[in-house]
Motif scaffolding. Structure first.
Motif, PDB file in Angstrom:
ATOM      1  N   ARG B  64       0.823  -1.210   0.000  1.00 47.93           N
ATOM      2  CA  ARG B  64       0.000   0.000   0.000  1.00 47.93           C
ATOM      3  C   ARG B  64       0.859   1.262   0.000  1.00 47.93           C
ATOM      4  O   ARG B  64       2.066   1.197   0.270  1.00 47.93           O
ATOM      5  CB  ARG B  64      -0.916  -0.015   1.227  1.00 47.93           C
ATOM      6  CG  ARG B  64      -2.038  -1.019   1.087  1.00 47.93           C
ATOM      7  CD  ARG B  64      -2.839  -1.127   2.347  1.00 47.93           C
ATOM      8  NE  ARG B  64      -2.055  -1.694   3.432  1.00 47.93           N
ATOM      9  CZ  ARG B  64      -2.549  -1.937   4.640  1.00 47.93           C
ATOM     10  NH1 ARG B  64      -3.798  -1.646   4.899  1.00 47.93           N
ATOM     11  NH2 ARG B  64      -1.791  -2.462   5.577  1.00 47.93           N
ATOM     12  N   PRO B  65       0.243   2.418  -0.242  1.00 50.78           N
ATOM     13  CA  PRO B  65       0.998   3.673  -0.214  1.00 50.78           C
ATOM     14  C   PRO B  65       1.584   3.927   1.172  1.00 50.78           C
ATOM     15  O   PRO B  65       1.114   3.362   2.158  1.00 50.78           O
ATOM     16  CB  PRO B  65      -0.056   4.741  -0.547  1.00 50.78           C
ATOM     17  CG  PRO B  65      -1.235   4.030  -1.067  1.00 50.78           C
ATOM     18  CD  PRO B  65      -1.157   2.626  -0.626  1.00 50.78           C
ATOM     19  N   CYS B 231      -8.618  -4.126  -3.256  1.00 49.74           N
ATOM     20  CA  CYS B 231      -7.778  -3.180  -3.975  1.00 49.74           C
ATOM     21  C   CYS B 231      -7.372  -2.043  -3.050  1.00 49.74           C
ATOM     22  O   CYS B 231      -8.167  -1.584  -2.241  1.00 49.74           O
ATOM     23  CB  CYS B 231      -8.521  -2.637  -5.181  1.00 49.74           C
ATOM     24  SG  CYS B 231      -8.946  -3.958  -6.317  1.00 49.74           S
ATOM     25  N   ALA B 233      -5.911   0.817  -4.216  1.00 54.06           N
ATOM     26  CA  ALA B 233      -5.938   2.094  -4.920  1.00 54.06           C
ATOM     27  C   ALA B 233      -7.086   2.020  -5.912  1.00 54.06           C
ATOM     28  O   ALA B 233      -7.347   0.966  -6.482  1.00 54.06           O
ATOM     29  CB  ALA B 233      -4.624   2.333  -5.645  1.00 54.06           C
ATOM     30  N   ALA B 234      -7.801   3.110  -6.084  1.00 55.25           N
ATOM     31  CA  ALA B 234      -8.908   3.121  -7.037  1.00 55.25           C
ATOM     32  C   ALA B 234      -8.376   3.484  -8.415  1.00 55.25           C
ATOM     33  O   ALA B 234      -7.336   4.135  -8.528  1.00 55.25           O
ATOM     34  CB  ALA B 234      -9.964   4.129  -6.595  1.00 55.25           C
ATOM     35  N   GLY B 235      -9.074   3.045  -9.434  1.00 52.96           N
ATOM     36  CA  GLY B 235      -8.699   3.493 -10.768  1.00 52.96           C
ATOM     37  C   GLY B 235      -7.898   2.504 -11.579  1.00 52.96           C
ATOM     38  O   GLY B 235      -7.671   2.716 -12.759  1.00 52.96           O
ATOM     39  N   GLY B 236      -7.437   1.409 -10.964  1.00 51.62           N
ATOM     40  CA  GLY B 236      -6.711   0.399 -11.728  1.00 51.62           C
ATOM     41  C   GLY B 236      -7.661  -0.376 -12.631  1.00 51.62           C
ATOM     42  O   GLY B 236      -8.872  -0.357 -12.427  1.00 51.62           O
ATOM     43  N   ASP B 237      -7.102  -1.069 -13.610  1.00 46.49           N
ATOM     44  CA  ASP B 237      -7.932  -1.856 -14.516  1.00 46.49           C
ATOM     45  C   ASP B 237      -8.130  -3.242 -13.923  1.00 46.49           C
ATOM     46  O   ASP B 237      -7.217  -4.064 -13.914  1.00 46.49           O
ATOM     47  CB  ASP B 237      -7.237  -1.942 -15.886  1.00 46.49           C
ATOM     48  CG  ASP B 237      -8.073  -2.751 -16.862  1.00 46.49           C
ATOM     49  OD1 ASP B 237      -9.155  -3.250 -16.458  1.00 46.49           O
ATOM     50  OD2 ASP B 237      -7.653  -2.881 -18.025  1.00 46.49           O
ATOM     51  N   LEU B 238      -9.353  -3.489 -13.419  1.00 54.06           N
ATOM     52  CA  LEU B 238      -9.590  -4.760 -12.744  1.00 54.06           C
ATOM     53  C   LEU B 238      -9.806  -5.901 -13.722  1.00 54.06           C
ATOM     54  O   LEU B 238      -9.963  -7.046 -13.316  1.00 54.06           O
ATOM     55  CB  LEU B 238     -10.801  -4.647 -11.805  1.00 54.06           C
ATOM     56  CG  LEU B 238     -10.659  -3.684 -10.638  1.00 54.06           C
ATOM     57  CD1 LEU B 238     -11.689  -3.978  -9.580  1.00 54.06           C
ATOM     58  CD2 LEU B 238      -9.270  -3.747 -10.019  1.00 54.06           C
ATOM     59  N   ASN B 239      -9.854  -5.589 -15.012  1.00 54.68           N
ATOM     60  CA  ASN B 239      -9.979  -6.674 -15.973  1.00 54.68           C
ATOM     61  C   ASN B 239      -8.647  -7.387 -16.179  1.00 54.68           C
ATOM     62  O   ASN B 239      -8.607  -8.486 -16.701  1.00 54.68           O
ATOM     63  CB  ASN B 239     -10.495  -6.149 -17.316  1.00 54.68           C
ATOM     64  CG  ASN B 239     -11.942  -5.730 -17.186  1.00 54.68           C
ATOM     65  OD1 ASN B 239     -12.738  -6.434 -16.559  1.00 54.68           O
ATOM     66  ND2 ASN B 239     -12.276  -4.567 -17.733  1.00 54.68           N
TER      67      ASN B 239
END
Lengths: 409, 433
Positions: B64-65, B231, B233-239
């Motif tokens: 994590r950050p 997850c 962090a938001a915004g990553g490509d979960l596909n």
């Protein structure tokens, strides 16, 4: 009644007295903690869940190709809507109390780094299509539910975050985020990319599971509008009159199975889901009740046994007292007062034990602090048990005839 | 002499059957409750792999950050794809495997039957040798096959029975979603309790074993999704879960000696510092609990079960105190009899022994009845919907332990009354009568 002679008698029979005191103390400690645990479990079971549970069924459709979701969802919704007896239909991602969680975190300030531990409050996210408010039977307290444009624009991007900007939240979550203000019009943030404006506040709806949180966060839920295009919305909320529910559910499952032979379709009434969720809690509560009952019975028998023995041992003394003028009532009150004194010692010791046990359990398990009201209730209960148990032996004692005094056993 | 004491005890117990019955019943209830809850607790906190658990470790890192206060950081309960693959590919342990749970849609062999979902593990080749998984037919896949995304699968005994009537199905085809998989192995019944490898991965902790085991790389290529995805962090490509900022994989390593474990821990620290230097990671906190430690840390045993055990032993204690009281009452009632025996030459020790024999007879009777109550209690637990319900059976150890508990509690209960009886002065007792 003069208690000095009673005390001096007790001092002479230290061991039996100590045994009764110990037994009452242990019973008091276990009883207080057990009743407290029962209360906590009942509280969990009776958490308010402001959806209309009686007429609600849930049909889950799994194993469809996610690429075809934009075709499958509208078709399935239409097919369900046309079943006789169906009053409202909507699709949703997860269902309250289903143990199948979909959680996220929100903060009230923009630009706070995602999930940097403290500033984010964890909530259950319900993604719903149009009519979900009717299908679930939500109770709107403030504001409004979603407009049709908001539903139409709602999708999940690649990162599975809703792309819309309107959100409806539960009352508990609204109070958690803005304790003294009206939540309407306020904005919830997730990092710097996502923000949602509160357009409505509904009465508390429970989460799919506690997600490791306490009872307070059990009703932190939010609703977000979705177009029927996302494969994640694989559960259908079907509302009917409660008396039609079984038939509607049966027909809904067979209809969807017929439409998609490649899918795995599973139907449950909401009552089934609720019962399954709380099954463990309920059986624990019943087991605690059983322990309490049996324990009270054992303690009572112990007191009856020891008091009877005691009365038997003191027949001579009782006879002498009667012979020198004590009435039956005097003898009865003597034993009752004696028991009351012993119970009081036991109760005082028991409270200390109960408090200690509660502290220990708080340290090692998910237990709250026992409210002080449990102590007087526990005390009164054990006093009553003591008095009821001693009544028989004390009555027998009061019927000892004075003539016993003159006989040598 | 002993048989004489037994005879005396039985006579005395028969003289006051109601009191005797009460004592036995109370003791039996306490013992029954304690043994029932203890059986369940032992079952749930048992060692799932006794031969291996001491050398299996669960490395944890924290992707994590950065935190303002680094001392508050706790490593994450699972790993991202990148970390898991880096650790598995480093091959610093004897065995290492990454794994996640998923739901595999098994297509029916015959037309007209409906597909069904089976609990599945997507994992790497070392899973089978590391956990000593027993095979009935065939074997696992090789590391090469896994990396090459071969469509091979290992199925459980239960699934093999359901689909192939228990025959040797190695080489046959299992259709999972839209692809044919070649069966390379069939397991013997295997369901470690607790299902230790699934603790955080979104499966139940007890109950039936998994049905399908497939290579992780193949499953990821086929876009099978893990049961639990977290997850940071938001915004990553979960596909594309191989790049998403999410944790979803558990990694286990096999380190047979303590020095290997120390060395691996050093390697893990180095790895994290190296990743921080690369700018990929920000937190230095790591952990490497062994199997049983990881079970404790992740609170596998439901706290209700532990509370029940505490409660049951509290209850047993009350029953013992109750028995002490009633035995004392009984024995003081017999003061005269004791006086006569003492006057006729019985020693204090003989009187003490006589009353202890009486107490232990009550204990044995309580134990026998308690065993019955325990069986009843376990039967009631088996009727519960809990996932461990089917496992609740009394084993030989607990059977023996029941009598130990019964004897110890009755002897404890007997000591005080027997001592009181033995120190009674005979003369006053004789005088009184």
């Amino acid at each position: 009644m003069n208690i000095r002679p009673i005390l001096s008698t007790l001092r002479k029979h230290r061991i039996p007295t100590a045994l009764i005191v110990l037994e009452i103390a242990l019973a008091c400690a276990v009883l207080c903690n057990a009743i407290f645990m029962i209360g906590q479990r009942l509280e969990a079971i009776h958490q308010p869940n402001a959806i209309d549970e009686a007429g609600l069924s849930i049909v889950t459709v799994r194993g469809l190709n996610p690429k075809n979701a934009a075709d499958d969802l509208p078709r399935n919704l239409a097919a369900l809507r046309h079943l006789p007896g169906v009053k409202a239909v909507a699709a949703i991602n997860v269902v309250p109390l289903s143990n199948d969680g979909w959680n996220t975190g929100f903060t009230t300030q923009s630009g706070v780094r995602e999930f940097s531990d403290d500033s984010y409050v964890n909530v259950a996210e319900y993604l719903v299509t149009a009519d979900a408010d009717k299908a679930l039977g939500l109770k709107l307290l403030r504001g409004r539910f979603f407009h049709s444009e908001e539903y139409a624009a709602g999708t999940l991007g690649k990162s599975f975050m809703p792309t819309g900007h309107a959100i409806v939240i539960t009352q508990s979550f609204a109070r958690r985020m803005w304790p003294d203000q009206d939540a309407l019009g306020k904005v919830l943030y997730m990092g710097d990319k996502y923000s949602y404006t509160v357009v409505g506040v509904v009465a508390d709806v429970l989460r799919p599971d506690r997600n490791g949180g306490g009872l307070a966060s059990f009703s932190y839920s939010v609703f977000l509008p979705m177009a029927p295009v996302e494969a994640a919305l694989n559960k259908y909320l079907v509302r009917s009159a409660p008396q039609d529910r079984a038939r509607v559910l049966r027909e809904a499952v067979s209809t969807l199975e017929k439409i998609s032979p490649e899918a795995v379709v599973n139907g449950k009434t909401f009552s089934d889901i609720r019962n399954a969720y709380f099954a463990d809690t309920r059986s624990m509560a019943w087991m605690l009740v059983l322990v309490c009952v049996v324990m009270v019975a054992v303690t009572a028998f112990g007191i009856v046994g020891l008091s009877s023995f005691w009365v038997g041992q003191r027949r001579r003394q009782i006879g002498i007292r009667r012979a020198v003028g004590a009435t039956r009532a005097d003898i009865l009150h003597y034993f009752q007062t004696e028991n009351f004194l012993i119970s009081s010692f036991g109760v005082v010791l028991g409270m200390l034990l109960a408090y200690g046990a509660n502290l220990y359990l708080m340290q090692h398990y998910e237990m709250a602090r026992m409210p002080w009201t449990f102590f007087p209730v526990g005390a009164v209960t054990l006093w009553l048990i003591g008095q009821l148990s001693v009544l028989g032996p004390a009555l027998r004692a009061s019927h000892v005839p004075p003539v016993v005094a003159t006989r040598s056993v | 002499m002993f048989t004489y004491y037994i005879d005396l005890a039985l006579r005395s117990l028969r003289r006051n059957t109601v009191l005797t019955a009460l004592m036995v019943l109370a003791l039996a209830l306490g013992i029954g409750a304690s043994i029932t809850t203890l059986t369940v607790l032992r079952l749930l906190s048992g060692d799932p792999l006794p031969a291996r658990s001491a050398q299996l470790y669960y490395p944890q890192v924290d992707p994590r950050p950065a935190l303002d206060d680094p001392s508050r950081a706790r490593p994450m309960p699972a790993m991202s794809w990148t970390d898991a693959m880096n650790l598995v590919n480093a091959r610093k342990a004897r065995y290492q495997a990454a794994m996640a749970l998923t739901q595999a849609k098994v297509m029916p062999a015959k037309t007209g039957e409906r597909p069904f979902f089976s609990d599945a593990v997507m994992t790497t080749a070392d899973f089978f040798p590391m956990f000593d998984v027993p095979f009935r037919y065939g074997s696992g896949w090789s590391a090469g096959e896994g990396q090459a995304r071969a469509r091979v699968v290992v199925i459980s005994d239960a699934l093999n029975r359901k689909l192939f009537a228990g025959a040797n199905s190695v080489g046959r085809t299992l259709r999972i979603r839209d692809h044919d998989f070649r069966i390379v192995g069939v397991l013997r019944p295997w369901s470690p309790q607790p299902r230790f490898y699934a603790v955080w991965l979104g499966g139940r902790s007890y109950g039936d074993g998994d049905g399908v085991f497939l290579p992780l790389h193949t499953a990821v290529a086929d876009k099978m999704s893990p049961n639990n995805l977290n997850c940071f962090a938001a915004g990553g490509d979960l596909n594309d879960l191989t790049k998403a900022p999410c944790i979803w994989l558990g990694v286990w390593v096999d380190l047979p000696t303590a020095s290997q474990a120390r060395a691996y821990r050093g390697f893990l620290d180095n790895y994290v510092h190296q990743q921080i230097a690369l700018g990929r990671m920000h937190r230095t906190d790591v952990a490497m609990p062994d199997l049983m430690q990881w079970m404790r840390e992740s609170h596998v045993v439901p706290s209700d079960v532990q509370l029940q055990t505490w409660l049951a032993f509290g209850f047993l204690l009350i029953c013992v105190v109750n028995t002490v009281g009633l035995l004392l009452a009984k024995c003081l009632k017999r003061s005269q009899e004791i006086g006569v025996r003492r006057a006729l030459g019985a020693s204090r020790r003989a009187v003490f022994a006589q009353f202890m024999v009486e107490a232990s007879i009550i204990g044995l009777a309580g134990g026998l009845l308690g065993l019955l109550f325990a069986e009843l209690g376990l039967w009631a637990i088996r009727q519960q919907p809990a996932e461990y319900a089917d496992l609740a059976h009394l084993d030989l150890g607990m059977f023996a332990f029941t009598f130990v508990v019964a004897l110890v509690s009755s002897l404890l209960a007997g000591v005080l009354p027997a001592w009181r009886a033995s120190v009674l002065a005979p003369a006053p007792q004789l005088k009184a009568s």
